[in-house]
Design an enzyme around this catalytic site. Structure first.
Site, PDB file in Angstrom:
ATOM      1  N   CYS A 103       1.044  -1.256   0.353  1.00 44.56           N
ATOM      2  CA  CYS A 103      -0.147  -0.412  -0.218  1.00 44.56           C
ATOM      3  C   CYS A 103       0.758   1.130   0.437  1.00 44.56           C
ATOM      4  O   CYS A 103       1.639   1.006   0.478  1.00 44.56           O
ATOM      5  CB  CYS A 103      -0.911   0.217   1.494  1.00 44.56           C
ATOM      6  SG  CYS A 103      -2.215   1.464   1.449  1.00 44.56           S
TER       7      CYS A 103
ATOM      8  N   HIS B 104      -9.061  -3.992  -1.699  1.00 41.08           N
ATOM      9  CA  HIS B 104      -7.844  -3.252  -1.022  1.00 41.08           C
ATOM     10  C   HIS B 104      -8.180  -1.648  -1.372  1.00 41.08           C
ATOM     11  O   HIS B 104      -8.568  -1.138  -0.274  1.00 41.08           O
ATOM     12  CB  HIS B 104      -7.349  -3.202  -1.545  1.00 41.08           C
ATOM     13  CG  HIS B 104      -5.377  -2.670  -1.352  1.00 41.08           C
ATOM     14  ND1 HIS B 104      -4.512  -3.284  -0.195  1.00 41.08           N
ATOM     15  CD2 HIS B 104      -5.531  -1.270  -1.003  1.00 41.08           C
ATOM     16  CE1 HIS B 104      -3.789  -1.580  -0.121  1.00 41.08           C
ATOM     17  NE2 HIS B 104      -4.367  -0.861  -0.720  1.00 41.08           N
ATOM     18  N   GLU B 105      -9.101  -0.833  -2.243  1.00 38.91           N
ATOM     19  CA  GLU B 105      -9.362   0.613  -2.530  1.00 38.91           C
ATOM     20  C   GLU B 105      -9.948   0.504  -1.541  1.00 38.91           C
ATOM     21  O   GLU B 105     -10.379   1.670  -0.997  1.00 38.91           O
ATOM     22  CB  GLU B 105      -8.887   0.860  -3.941  1.00 38.91           C
ATOM     23  CG  GLU B 105      -7.767   0.666  -4.472  1.00 38.91           C
ATOM     24  CD  GLU B 105      -6.801   1.345  -4.078  1.00 38.91           C
ATOM     25  OE1 GLU B 105      -6.608   1.987  -3.346  1.00 38.91           O
ATOM     26  OE2 GLU B 105      -5.318   0.601  -3.804  1.00 38.91           O
TER      27      GLU B 105
ATOM     28  N   HIS C 161     -10.112   1.428   2.031  1.00 41.06           N
ATOM     29  CA  HIS C 161      -9.522   2.931   2.229  1.00 41.06           C
ATOM     30  C   HIS C 161     -10.746   3.657   2.707  1.00 41.06           C
ATOM     31  O   HIS C 161     -10.612   4.670   3.118  1.00 41.06           O
ATOM     32  CB  HIS C 161      -8.789   3.101   0.991  1.00 41.06           C
ATOM     33  CG  HIS C 161      -7.564   2.853   1.262  1.00 41.06           C
ATOM     34  ND1 HIS C 161      -6.276   3.119   2.882  1.00 41.06           N
ATOM     35  CD2 HIS C 161      -6.648   1.914   0.173  1.00 41.06           C
ATOM     36  CE1 HIS C 161      -5.287   1.964   2.367  1.00 41.06           C
ATOM     37  NE2 HIS C 161      -5.331   2.063   0.642  1.00 41.06           N
TER      38      HIS C 161
HETATM   39 NI    NI Z   1      -3.557   1.294  -0.297  1.00 41.80          NI
END
Ligand code: NI
Length: 181
Positions: A104, A146-147, A150
Site C-alpha cells: 500500500c 483493498h481500495e 480505504h
Molecule cells: Ni492502499
C-alpha cells in the site's frame, strides 16, 4: 495536476469513514482525480483512494491506462483496466477466499499476506455519473477490495491473519527487484 504527498499509516484521516460524493462532473472532482492519477503513477501504485491524499470522500482509482506497460510493483496490474470508481458498493457471491501479498502506498516498504474474496461484483459511478457494474475475480477483485477498504478506514495490515507474513520488502524478498514504494 499535482503529485500529492500520500498519507502514511498512523494518520487519523486514514481511519475515517469517507463521505459519499453527492455531485458528479464538477471541476473539484475532476481535479481530485487528476491529482490521484498523477500521484498513483508517480508511485507506481495499482490503485489509490482519495483519503490517501487527504480527501475523505468515496473515490478510488485503480488499474492501468497503458495495458502494455508493466508495473514493477505488481506484475498482474496490466490485467486491470483503468477505472475511476465513485461511491462504490461491493457484493460478495461466495465464501471463496485467496491469500496473496499486498502493499500500500500508505505503508511504504512493506508487504503482507491478506485474505480477500476471490469473486466479487462491484457497482459505482465514474466521475461523470455513469453507472459502472462489473463482476471480477483474482487480482482485479483484490485491488478493488483493498481500495474500497480505504473508504471505510481500513488498511491492509488490519486484515492480516498471520503477522509473521507481514514485513519489510527488502527482508522478505531479498533478491527481487521490488520497488520500495
Ligand atoms: Ni492502499
Amino acid at each position: 495536476m499535482t503529485i500529492k504527498p500520500v498519507l502514511k499509516m498512523g494518520d487519523p484521516l486514514l481511519f475515517q469513514v469517507s463521505e459519499q460524493v453527492m455531485t458528479f462532473d464538477t471541476p473539484e472532482l475532476h481535479a481530485l482525480i487528476e491529482d490521484m492519477l498523477d500521484t498513483m503513477n508517480d508511485m507506481q501504485g495499482a490503485g489509490i483512494a482519495a483519503p490517501q491524499i487527504g480527501e475523505s470522500i468515496r473515490v478510488v482509482i485503480f488499474g492501468q491506462q497503458d495495458q502494455d506497460k508493466n508495473n514493477p510493483r505488481y506484475e498482474d496490474a496490466h490485467t486491470v483496466p483503468f477505472t475511476v470508481l465513485v461511491n462504490p458498493e461491493l457484493t460478495v457471491f461466495d465464501n471463496e477466499t485467496e491469500e496473496d501479498w499486498e502493499g500500500c502506498l500508505s505503508v511504504p516498504g512493506m508487504r503482507g499476506v491478506v485474505p480477500r474474496h476471490l469473486n466479487i461484483s462491484y457497482k459505482g459511478f465514474d466521475q461523470f455519473g455513469n453507472l459502472i457494474e462489473r463482476s471480477v475475480s483474482g487480482f482485479h477483485a483484490r485491488v478493488v477490495q483493498h481500495e474500497c477498504d480505504h473508504l471505510d478506514g481500513v488498511l491492509y495490515p488490519m486484515r492480516i491473519k498471520d503477522l509473521r507474513k507481514f514485513g519489510y520488502i527488502d527482508t522478505i524478498f531479498p533478491n527481487q527487484d521490488i520497488p520500495d514504494d
